[in-house]
Design a protein around this motif. Structure first.
Motif, PDB file in Angstrom:
ATOM      1  N   ARG A 106      36.047 -16.768  43.533  1.00  0.00           N
ATOM      2  CA  ARG A 106      36.498 -17.711  42.412  1.00  0.00           C
ATOM      3  C   ARG A 106      35.959 -17.424  41.080  1.00  0.00           C
ATOM      4  NH1 ARG A 106      35.009 -21.824  45.091  1.00  0.00           N
ATOM      5  NH2 ARG A 106      36.854 -22.293  46.185  1.00  0.00           N
ATOM      6  N   ALA A 107      34.817 -17.222  41.018  1.00  0.00           N
ATOM      7  CA  ALA A 107      34.218 -16.746  39.579  1.00  0.00           C
ATOM      8  C   ALA A 107      35.057 -15.650  38.819  1.00  0.00           C
ATOM      9  CB  ALA A 107      32.718 -16.507  39.706  1.00  0.00           C
ATOM     10  N   VAL A 108      35.226 -14.687  39.680  1.00  0.00           N
ATOM     11  CA  VAL A 108      36.239 -13.435  39.353  1.00  0.00           C
ATOM     12  C   VAL A 108      37.431 -14.279  38.760  1.00  0.00           C
ATOM     13  CG1 VAL A 108      37.483 -11.442  39.800  1.00  0.00           C
ATOM     14  CG2 VAL A 108      34.891 -11.629  40.582  1.00  0.00           C
ATOM     15  N   CYS A 109      38.171 -14.753  39.507  1.00  0.00           N
ATOM     16  CA  CYS A 109      39.408 -15.201  38.934  1.00  0.00           C
ATOM     17  C   CYS A 109      39.387 -16.200  37.790  1.00  0.00           C
ATOM     18  CB  CYS A 109      39.979 -16.116  39.983  1.00  0.00           C
ATOM     19  SG  CYS A 109      40.565 -15.241  41.758  1.00  0.00           S
ATOM     20  N   ASP A 110      38.277 -16.807  37.522  1.00  0.00           N
ATOM     21  CA  ASP A 110      38.042 -17.624  36.367  1.00  0.00           C
ATOM     22  C   ASP A 110      38.084 -16.959  35.086  1.00  0.00           C
ATOM     23  OD1 ASP A 110      38.039 -19.813  38.112  1.00  0.00           O
ATOM     24  OD2 ASP A 110      35.834 -20.193  37.914  1.00  0.00           O
ATOM     25  N   VAL A 111      37.544 -15.505  35.085  1.00  0.00           N
ATOM     26  CA  VAL A 111      37.309 -14.633  33.832  1.00  0.00           C
ATOM     27  C   VAL A 111      38.685 -13.862  33.766  1.00  0.00           C
ATOM     28  CG1 VAL A 111      35.107 -15.307  33.833  1.00  0.00           C
ATOM     29  CG2 VAL A 111      35.949 -13.253  35.084  1.00  0.00           C
ATOM     30  N   LEU A 161      42.850 -17.118  43.316  1.00  0.00           N
ATOM     31  CA  LEU A 161      41.960 -17.135  44.853  1.00  0.00           C
ATOM     32  C   LEU A 161      42.812 -17.659  46.037  1.00  0.00           C
ATOM     33  CD1 LEU A 161      39.130 -16.668  46.127  1.00  0.00           C
ATOM     34  CD2 LEU A 161      38.851 -19.021  45.685  1.00  0.00           C
ATOM     35  N   CYS A 162      42.763 -16.996  47.107  1.00  0.00           N
ATOM     36  CA  CYS A 162      43.781 -17.220  48.057  1.00  0.00           C
ATOM     37  C   CYS A 162      42.816 -17.400  49.293  1.00  0.00           C
ATOM     38  CB  CYS A 162      44.826 -16.327  48.396  1.00  0.00           C
ATOM     39  SG  CYS A 162      45.872 -16.714  49.998  1.00  0.00           S
TER      40      CYS A 162
END
Length: 219
Positions: free
Chosen positions: A66-71, A77-78
Motif C-alpha cells: 500500500r505504501a508503494v501504491c501511495d507514491v 492495491l488489490c
C-alpha cells in the motif's frame, strides 16, 4: 443510445512481496509505460501454493504494498488473494483471475511474470486456462534468454495455439533492465544488521525499520 464505458487495461503483479522491492516494481513501471496500461494492481499473495517456509504476516506485506501504491501514480492495491485466503481458498492464479473477470467485466487483464515463472508454467494449477483469462507479459530477469524450444512441450503448444487470439491469449516479452534483487537477499542483509535501502522504495525501508521486520527470522 446508451454509451458503453471504455475498457480498461489492467496489469496484475502478484507476489509474496516479503518485502516488496525494485525487482518487483521496475518491471511493473516499465509495463505501465511501454504498454500504456491504465493501472497496475499489486496483489500480495496470502498462502502461495508453491512456497515453503515462514512468511511475514499479511498485514505487514499488505501495508508495504500500500505504501508503494501511495507514491506511484497508476498503481493500486488489490487484496483479493488475502480475501480468498480468509475463506480458505489457496492463492491459485486461475481462481483469482476468474473472480476478477466476474467483478470487473470492463477490464482486460495482463498478468506480469518473470521468465522463471513462464518456464515452470506447466506446474501451475490449471495453467492451461490462464491464457483464456488474460494476456501474459514476461519480464526477462538476469541470466534468462527465451527460446521457445526451452519451454516444456505443453507450454510450447499452448503458446502456438494462443498467440493470435485477440486481447487475451497473448504472450509478450517485456524489455526490462536487469534487476538482480531478491526478497531473500534483502531479508539476509537485514538479519545481518544491514538495511539495503537501495533495493527498495524509501517508504518500504521506513516501514521495515518502524516495525523491526525480519530481524528475528530464523536462517
Amino acid at each position: 443510445m446508451a454509451q458503453t464505458s471504455p475498457r480498461r487495461w489492467i496489469g496484475l503483479l502478484g507476489g509474496t512481496f516479503d518485502p516488496i522491492h525494485y525487482g518487483h516494481l521496475k518491471p511493473a513501471l516499465e509495463a505501465h509505460k511501454q504498454l500504456g496500461l491504465d493501472e497496475i494492481w499489486l496483489m500480495p499473495n496470502a498462502i502461495p501454493p508453491h512456497k515453503d517456509g515462514e512468511i511475514t504476516d499479511s498485514v505487514h506485506r499488505l501495508a508495504m504494498a500500500r505504501a508503494v501504491c501511495d507514491v506511484h501514480s497508476g498503481f493500486s492495491l488489490c487484496d483479493i488473494e488475502l480475501e480468498l485466503a480468509a475463506s480458505g481458498t489457496p492463492s491459485y492464479s486461475v481462481n483469482t483471475l476468474k473472480i476478477l473477470k466476474q467483478r470487473y467485466p470492463d477490464c482486460d487483464f495482463v498478468f506480469l511474470m518473470g521468465m522463471d515463472s513462464l518456464l515452470s508454467l506447466h506446474l501451475w494449477h490449471e495453467w492451461q486456462q490462464l491464457t483464456g483469462l488474460c494476456s501474459l507479459l514476461v519480464a526477462i530477469r538476469p541470466g534468462w534468454q527465451l527460446e521457445i524450444s526451452q519451454l516444456p512441450g505443453q507450454v510450447q503448444a499452448q503458446i502456438v495455439s494462443q498467440l493470435s487470439r485477440g486481447s487475451t491469449g497473448q504472450i509478450q516479452m517485456l524489455d526490462v533492465p536487469p534487476q538482480d534483487i531478491s526478497s531473500t537477499e534483502i531479508r539476509t542483509q537485514l538479519q545481518q544488521g544491514n538495511l539495503p535501502a537501495a533495493m527498495m522504495p524509501k517508504e518500504v525501508a521506513d516501514y521495515i525499520q518502524a516495525h523491526n521486520l525480519y530481524l528475528s527470522r530464523p536462517d
